[in-house]
Design a protein around this motif. Structure first.
Motif: not given
Length: 230
Positions: A94-104
């Motif tokens: 989910x690319x948005x997770x990386x954009x938002x810093x949700x690396x967990x």
């Protein structure tokens, strides 16, 4: 070191992921893969199983191309693809997770798919690097490594922001070191571009125009590179 045409071919996942691809198209891809001596073919899951020449692996994709799928669905898709003969699975985060810093969340997503990948198979994680900041690239790569991925991969080739860049490949290699492979894909259409990605740290290349890239080599060429088979 020097790279011959045959050596460069062993870096290549010979790719056909167009939605309109037919069974005949995939069969022709497999034949061409044998002629070119590539490492693998990469096709959509619905095209499996596919007969390939000896020495050619079969790769497929998972959660493709958006990554906006439940982790359980990605895992089920990956497991079914393995059952249908895939040797490697390229999953999309989910690319948005990386954009938002949700690396967990990325780590959990990758771990869910990794759990269904047998030890003798390969999981690559597509981070869509052109859509990310440097921090996003680094974080996504670290999360993928922590979840047990074997490769990180730049791009689906379907995102509007573009495909692989030397900068992204170099940053990905610096982040994962020698522990993981790095696959450069998306927009690599010439021999010079392919060699540049290898020099930047790519250990695999996703190419749809493989023959044209290999035909662009002029005899033996040089690149600072390792074994494309990972």
């Amino acid at each position: 070191m020097t790279l011959t045409r045959a050596e460069l071919a062993r870096y290549v996942d010979h790719t056909l992921l167009k939605p309109e691809s037919t069974a005949a198209d995939v069969a022709a891809l497999a034949v061409e893969a044998g002629e070119l001596g590539v490492f693998s073919i990469c096709v959509s899951p619905l095209m499996l199983p596919v007969e390939v020449p000896e020495g050619v692996a079969v790769a497929t994709v998972c959660g493709f191309p958006s990554g906006k799928h439940y982790s359980q669905i990605k895992a089920a898709e990956a497991a079914l693809s393995i059952d249908q003969g895939a040797d490697e699975v390229d999953m999309v985060i989910d690319v948005a997770a990386a954009i938002e810093g949700r690396f967990g969340d990325i780590e959990k997503d990758v771990a869910a798919v990794r759990a269904v990948i047998p030890d003798d198979k390969i999981l690559k994680v597509i981070i869509e690097s052109a859509a990310l900041s440097d921090d996003g690239i680094v974080g996504a790569c670290k999360a993928s490594a922590a979840a047990g991925a074997h490769f990180v991969k730049t791009s689906t080739g379907f995102h509007s922001t573009g495909g692989a860049t030397e900068h992204a490949v170099r940053l990905m290699r610096e982040t994962v070191g020698d522990a993981l492979g790095v696959k450069a894909s998306g927009g690599i259409r010439t021999a010079d571009a392919a060699l540049a990605m290898i020099a930047a740290g790519a250990s695999r290349l996703g190419l749809s125009g493989t023959r044209a890239v290999l035909d662009g080599l002029d005899g033996v060429v040089s690149a600072d590179a390792g074994d494309g088979g990972y």
